[in-house]
Scaffold this motif. Sequence first.
Motif, PDB file in Angstrom:
ATOM      1  N   PRO A  74       0.815  -1.216   0.000  1.00 58.91           N
ATOM      2  CA  PRO A  74       0.000   0.000   0.000  1.00 58.91           C
ATOM      3  C   PRO A  74       0.849   1.267   0.000  1.00 58.91           C
ATOM      4  CG  PRO A  74       0.194  -0.797   2.216  1.00 58.91           C
ATOM      5  CD  PRO A  74       0.902  -1.806   1.336  1.00 58.91           C
ATOM      6  N   TRP A  75       0.180   2.372  -0.261  1.00 55.54           N
ATOM      7  CA  TRP A  75       0.781   3.698  -0.106  1.00 55.54           C
ATOM      8  C   TRP A  75       0.198   4.304   1.169  1.00 55.54           C
ATOM      9  CZ3 TRP A  75       4.784   5.208  -2.813  1.00 55.54           C
ATOM     10  CH2 TRP A  75       5.027   4.595  -4.050  1.00 55.54           C
ATOM     11  N   LEU A  76       1.065   4.698   2.092  1.00 50.73           N
ATOM     12  CA  LEU A  76       0.624   5.361   3.317  1.00 50.73           C
ATOM     13  C   LEU A  76       0.647   6.861   3.078  1.00 50.73           C
ATOM     14  CD1 LEU A  76       2.694   3.398   6.006  1.00 50.73           C
ATOM     15  CD2 LEU A  76       0.524   2.768   4.932  1.00 50.73           C
ATOM     16  N   VAL A  77      -0.466   7.515   3.305  1.00 49.59           N
ATOM     17  CA  VAL A  77      -0.557   8.966   3.147  1.00 49.59           C
ATOM     18  C   VAL A  77      -0.301   9.578   4.517  1.00 49.59           C
ATOM     19  CG1 VAL A  77      -2.012  10.890   2.421  1.00 49.59           C
ATOM     20  CG2 VAL A  77      -2.235   8.659   1.288  1.00 49.59           C
ATOM     21  N   THR A  78       0.819  10.304   4.624  1.00 51.39           N
ATOM     22  CA  THR A  78       1.250  10.825   5.916  1.00 51.39           C
ATOM     23  C   THR A  78       2.068  12.090   5.716  1.00 51.39           C
ATOM     24  OG1 THR A  78       2.737  10.383   7.788  1.00 51.39           O
ATOM     25  CG2 THR A  78       3.166   9.153   5.778  1.00 51.39           C
ATOM     26  N   LYS A  79       2.016  12.996   6.668  1.00 50.49           N
ATOM     27  CA  LYS A  79       2.832  14.200   6.513  1.00 50.49           C
ATOM     28  C   LYS A  79       4.318  13.893   6.675  1.00 50.49           C
ATOM     29  CE  LYS A  79       2.209  16.246  11.130  1.00 50.49           C
ATOM     30  NZ  LYS A  79       1.737  17.472  11.773  1.00 50.49           N
ATOM     31  N   PHE A  80       4.635  12.645   7.030  1.00 46.96           N
ATOM     32  CA  PHE A  80       6.021  12.213   7.150  1.00 46.96           C
ATOM     33  C   PHE A  80       6.437  11.355   5.951  1.00 46.96           C
ATOM     34  CE2 PHE A  80       4.131  12.429  11.450  1.00 46.96           C
ATOM     35  CZ  PHE A  80       4.811  13.541  11.907  1.00 46.96           C
ATOM     36  N   GLY A  81       5.782  11.544   4.818  1.00 43.42           N
ATOM     37  CA  GLY A  81       6.035  10.717   3.646  1.00 43.42           C
ATOM     38  C   GLY A  81       7.431  10.866   3.070  1.00 43.42           C
ATOM     39  N   ALA A  82       7.940   9.768   2.500  1.00 48.24           N
ATOM     40  CA  ALA A  82       9.272   9.739   1.905  1.00 48.24           C
ATOM     41  C   ALA A  82       9.296  10.440   0.544  1.00 48.24           C
ATOM     42  CB  ALA A  82       9.740   8.295   1.758  1.00 48.24           C
ATOM     43  N   GLN A  83       8.126  10.567  -0.079  1.00 50.65           N
ATOM     44  CA  GLN A  83       8.073  11.249  -1.372  1.00 50.65           C
ATOM     45  C   GLN A  83       6.781  12.041  -1.488  1.00 50.65           C
ATOM     46  OE1 GLN A  83       7.808   8.421  -4.749  1.00 50.65           O
ATOM     47  NE2 GLN A  83       7.607   6.852  -3.184  1.00 50.65           N
ATOM     48  N   ARG A  84       6.789  13.000  -2.405  1.00 53.98           N
ATOM     49  CA  ARG A  84       5.585  13.800  -2.624  1.00 53.98           C
ATOM     50  C   ARG A  84       4.508  12.954  -3.290  1.00 53.98           C
ATOM     51  NH1 ARG A  84       7.798  18.937  -5.533  1.00 53.98           N
ATOM     52  NH2 ARG A  84       6.386  18.055  -7.081  1.00 53.98           N
TER      53      ARG A  84
END
Length: 160
Positions: A74-84
């Motif tokens: 999955p893709w985790l949507v977080t303000k600490f994401g590794a990429q935009r």
Amino acid sequence: MHVALYQPQIPGNTGNIGRLCVGMDATLHIIGPCAFDFSEKSLRRAGLDYWPNLRWHLYPGPDEFLAWLNTREPWLVTKFGAQRFDQAPYESDAVLILGNEVRGLPDDWHTRWPTRTVSIPILGPIRSYNLANAAAMVLAQARSRTGGFSAAVPVVRQPS
């Protein structure tokens, strides 16, 4: 496409994301426990007239959702994401997971998928985006990047 909400607390956000999923032809996964119920009476009272058109699943807890997820990445949507969020290589069957409005996603999920995290840049003086708005931005971007709008025909306004 799939949108998963981790233990949502605000019914209005979940309702808005449900409407978004209907309009974007995505499946909604709700990972419990939740702070509200999904009885038919509650849905009717909330005026969620589109809910019968929604493909959705309610999981009692994270373990049941993870069993469904199986080997999917999955893709985790977080303000600490590794990429935009606008640069991720989404797949047409992507699973986008958004965290709880207060606590976000569990640390062990960040550890489990460290390279599968995306963030939405915050350009102004706010702490975070509203969950439903974040879901809309990321789902629309994922759909666009996978050609999900290629068959869409613009609605032409008819004079009244």
